[in-house]
Design an enzyme around this catalytic site. Structure first.
Site, PDB file in Angstrom:
ATOM      1  N   GLU A  62       0.825  -1.212   0.000  1.00 36.66           N
ATOM      2  CA  GLU A  62       0.000   0.000   0.000  1.00 36.66           C
ATOM      3  C   GLU A  62       0.857   1.259   0.000  1.00 36.66           C
ATOM      4  O   GLU A  62       1.959   1.264   0.546  1.00 36.66           O
ATOM      5  CB  GLU A  62      -0.854   0.037   1.275  1.00 36.66           C
ATOM      6  CG  GLU A  62      -1.694  -1.193   1.461  1.00 36.66           C
ATOM      7  CD  GLU A  62      -2.372  -1.233   2.827  1.00 36.66           C
ATOM      8  OE1 GLU A  62      -3.199  -2.108   3.027  1.00 36.66           O
ATOM      9  OE2 GLU A  62      -2.053  -0.394   3.678  1.00 36.66           O
ATOM     10  N   CYS A  80       3.241   8.374   1.978  1.00 34.90           N
ATOM     11  CA  CYS A  80       3.621   7.380   2.972  1.00 34.90           C
ATOM     12  C   CYS A  80       3.899   6.086   2.199  1.00 34.90           C
ATOM     13  O   CYS A  80       2.997   5.544   1.557  1.00 34.90           O
ATOM     14  CB  CYS A  80       2.440   7.225   3.925  1.00 34.90           C
ATOM     15  SG  CYS A  80       2.621   5.955   5.155  1.00 34.90           S
ATOM     16  N   CYS A 125       5.116  -7.533   7.321  1.00 35.12           N
ATOM     17  CA  CYS A 125       6.055  -7.094   8.352  1.00 35.12           C
ATOM     18  C   CYS A 125       6.214  -8.214   9.362  1.00 35.12           C
ATOM     19  O   CYS A 125       5.249  -8.908   9.676  1.00 35.12           O
ATOM     20  CB  CYS A 125       5.517  -5.847   9.055  1.00 35.12           C
ATOM     21  SG  CYS A 125       6.679  -5.107  10.239  1.00 35.12           S
ATOM     22  N   CYS A 178       3.570  -6.199  15.868  1.00 30.92           N
ATOM     23  CA  CYS A 178       2.928  -5.314  16.839  1.00 30.92           C
ATOM     24  C   CYS A 178       1.431  -5.620  16.818  1.00 30.92           C
ATOM     25  O   CYS A 178       0.816  -5.657  15.747  1.00 30.92           O
ATOM     26  CB  CYS A 178       3.173  -3.847  16.492  1.00 30.92           C
ATOM     27  SG  CYS A 178       4.935  -3.430  16.401  1.00 30.92           S
ATOM     28  N   CYS A 217      -1.368  -3.488  14.879  1.00 31.54           N
ATOM     29  CA  CYS A 217      -1.091  -3.085  13.501  1.00 31.54           C
ATOM     30  C   CYS A 217      -1.573  -4.154  12.525  1.00 31.54           C
ATOM     31  O   CYS A 217      -1.236  -5.332  12.664  1.00 31.54           O
ATOM     32  CB  CYS A 217       0.407  -2.845  13.334  1.00 31.54           C
ATOM     33  SG  CYS A 217       0.906  -2.557  11.624  1.00 31.54           S
ATOM     34  N   ASN A 274      -6.145   3.642  14.965  1.00 33.92           N
ATOM     35  CA  ASN A 274      -7.092   3.238  13.928  1.00 33.92           C
ATOM     36  C   ASN A 274      -7.493   1.806  14.248  1.00 33.92           C
ATOM     37  O   ASN A 274      -6.634   0.933  14.309  1.00 33.92           O
ATOM     38  CB  ASN A 274      -6.394   3.232  12.558  1.00 33.92           C
ATOM     39  CG  ASN A 274      -6.727   4.459  11.737  1.00 33.92           C
ATOM     40  OD1 ASN A 274      -7.882   4.814  11.564  1.00 33.92           O
ATOM     41  ND2 ASN A 274      -5.689   5.098  11.247  1.00 33.92           N
ATOM     42  N   CYS A 282      -2.248   1.480   8.558  1.00 34.14           N
ATOM     43  CA  CYS A 282      -1.234   0.585   8.044  1.00 34.14           C
ATOM     44  C   CYS A 282      -1.737  -0.841   7.814  1.00 34.14           C
ATOM     45  O   CYS A 282      -2.156  -1.518   8.739  1.00 34.14           O
ATOM     46  CB  CYS A 282      -0.100   0.577   9.059  1.00 34.14           C
ATOM     47  SG  CYS A 282       1.311  -0.332   8.557  1.00 34.14           S
TER      48      CYS A 282
HETATM   49  N1  SAH Z   1       7.598  -0.353  11.056  1.00 32.56           N
HETATM   50  C1  SAH Z   1       7.724   1.083  11.084  1.00 32.56           C
HETATM   51  C2  SAH Z   1       6.968   1.811  10.000  1.00 32.56           C
HETATM   52  C3  SAH Z   1       5.591   1.341   9.610  1.00 32.56           C
HETATM   53  S1  SAH Z   1       4.262   1.579  10.768  1.00 32.56           S
HETATM   54  C4  SAH Z   1       7.339   1.606  12.440  1.00 32.56           C
HETATM   55  O1  SAH Z   1       6.928   0.808  13.285  1.00 32.56           O
HETATM   56  O2  SAH Z   1       7.502   2.784  12.690  1.00 32.56           O
HETATM   57  C5  SAH Z   1       3.963   3.306  10.697  1.00 32.56           C
HETATM   58  C6  SAH Z   1       3.297   3.858  11.952  1.00 32.56           C
HETATM   59  O3  SAH Z   1       1.914   3.467  12.006  1.00 32.56           O
HETATM   60  C7  SAH Z   1       3.939   3.348  13.232  1.00 32.56           C
HETATM   61  O4  SAH Z   1       4.091   4.403  14.150  1.00 32.56           O
HETATM   62  C8  SAH Z   1       2.904   2.347  13.704  1.00 32.56           C
HETATM   63  O5  SAH Z   1       3.030   2.089  15.062  1.00 32.56           O
HETATM   64  C9  SAH Z   1       1.617   3.033  13.315  1.00 32.56           C
HETATM   65  N2  SAH Z   1       0.444   2.179  13.320  1.00 32.56           N
HETATM   66  C10 SAH Z   1       0.338   0.892  12.941  1.00 32.56           C
HETATM   67  N3  SAH Z   1      -0.919   0.438  13.103  1.00 32.56           N
HETATM   68  C11 SAH Z   1      -1.637   1.466  13.587  1.00 32.56           C
HETATM   69  C12 SAH Z   1      -3.012   1.623  13.957  1.00 32.56           C
HETATM   70  N4  SAH Z   1      -3.864   0.618  13.861  1.00 32.56           N
HETATM   71  N5  SAH Z   1      -3.381   2.840  14.414  1.00 32.56           N
HETATM   72  C13 SAH Z   1      -2.517   3.861  14.516  1.00 32.56           C
HETATM   73  N6  SAH Z   1      -1.233   3.776  14.182  1.00 32.56           N
HETATM   74  C14 SAH Z   1      -0.783   2.587  13.724  1.00 32.56           C
END
Ligand code: SAH
Length: 342
Positions: free
Chosen positions: A90, A103, A110, A114, A117, A289, A332
């Protein structure tokens, strides 16, 4: 399966070899067409027609649009792309009145897992190539230009962990900087906290911005929400961040997705303030989100404001980020997840 070499995977030297027998200036013309204009080989009318046709075949696009969704009154555009091997990634374009931020993804999927995510929930497919990363920027710039906006900022906050694909990510950063012409101050790498990557970035020759996705500032809780914390705990992470700040004099930022009752209490704000203050870090608060695989809600708006105010009273610069594109699954990995489930 070995992938065909896509348009932006070619280096200048490789193009020169491909064009053996052509005048030397052809490489510059092609390089310009690719990076400055971001146009299709068929449009390069400064080249002979036969060469254009050959380049269309030799320099295939890496990305095929599966869906293009628009939201926020046209201010947010999100593409779901299929790669040559069928993997999906994406890219999100956020438009502002006269400029735009893109972005980009650095991996298909990944491995960081986490919990909140959507990309992490679905797991890891593979690293993206340099060309697959750069082409996202070129396509976004084209779309922004069509509505009169200059693509000003690039953030590596799409799918994937950029520092788990460091070499290709860095090569794409160089390309975006040197050839597409975006300044280092307008480039941001976002990491979950891969300490060796932060150290490499501290020693790199372009002072790009660093964002660290912190979300929790105590090891016991961060170990669970952000599993890589077990490998790179908070004290090691802080040391690496310190090195980055000292070496680059750039502002460090911490990303904090506010999750109701998980990381939005007063205690969490105090822990975050204590962690961020010595590093002079800026905090970006992003209301979570919601994603299908995580049954916890985002922090309600009133509590988001209170949390931000508390941080400020503790001496921290904090910004509340607007969530964009919630109605098009722009968090994401969400678009791909929605596509996979129907
Ligand atoms: N792996 C990298 C970059 C990709 S994620 C990182 O962790 O920074 C980009 C951002 O989106 C990160 O800060 C991540 O924690 C956040 N993110 C992922 N899922 C999310 C969600 N459901 N709501 C809000 N932020 C989210």
């Amino acid at each position: 399966m070995s992938l065909p070499r896509a348009r932006y995977d070619w280096t200048r030297d490789e193009l020169a070899r491909l064009l053996d027998g052509e005048p030397r200036y052809r490489v510059d013309q092609i390089w310009q067409g690719l990076h400055e204009h971001g146009s299709e080989p068929g449009e390069w009318t400064n080249l002979p027609k036969a060469l254009r046709a050959r380049l269309e075949a030799d320099l295939p696009r890496a990305l095929r649009a599966v869906t293009e969704s628009v939201s926020d009154d046209g201010q947010t555009v999100k593409w779901l792309w299929a790669l040559a091997d069928g993997r999906m990634i994406e890219t999100v374009l956020m438009r502002y009145p006269d400029r735009a931020t893109v972005c980009v993804s650095s991996q298909a999927g990944c491995a960081m897992a986490c919990g909140f995510c959507a990309t992490g929930q679905a797991g890891f497919d593979r690293n993206l190539s340099v060309g697959e990363i750069v082409e996202q920027v070129v396509m976004a710039r084209r779309s922004a230009a069509a509505s009169g906006q200059r693509l000003s900022n690039i953030v590596f906050m799409g799918m994937g962990e950029p520092f788990a694909n460091y070499d290709r990510t860095w090569e794409s950063v160089r390309r975006i900087h040197d050839d597409i012409g975006i300044g280092a101050r307008h480039l941001t790498l976002s990491t979950v906290g891969i300490v060796p990557g932060i150290r490499r970035l501290a020693a790199a020759d372009l002072p790009v911005n660093l964002a660290v996705s912190l979300h929790l500032a105590n090891d016991a809780e961060r170990d669970v929400l952000v599993p890589i914390n077990r490998r790179y705990p908070l004290d090691l992470l802080a040391e690496a961040c310190r090195d980055y700040v000292d070496a680059t004099h750039r502002r460090l930022s911490f990303e904090w997705a506010l999750i109701h009752d998980v990381n939005d209490t007063d205690r969490h704000a105090r822990e975050l303030a204590d962690y961020a203050r010595p590093l002079g870090a800026h905090v970006n608060l992003i209301p979570l989100n919601p994603t299908p695989g995580y049954q916890v809600r985002g922090t309600p708006p009133r509590r988001v404001r209170e949390f931000a105010d508390l941080l400020r009273s503790l001496g921290i610069n904090a910004t509340v980020r607007r969530t964009r594109g919630t109605d098009i699954d722009a968090a994401c990995g969400q678009l791909r997840a929605a596509h996979a489930t129907g």
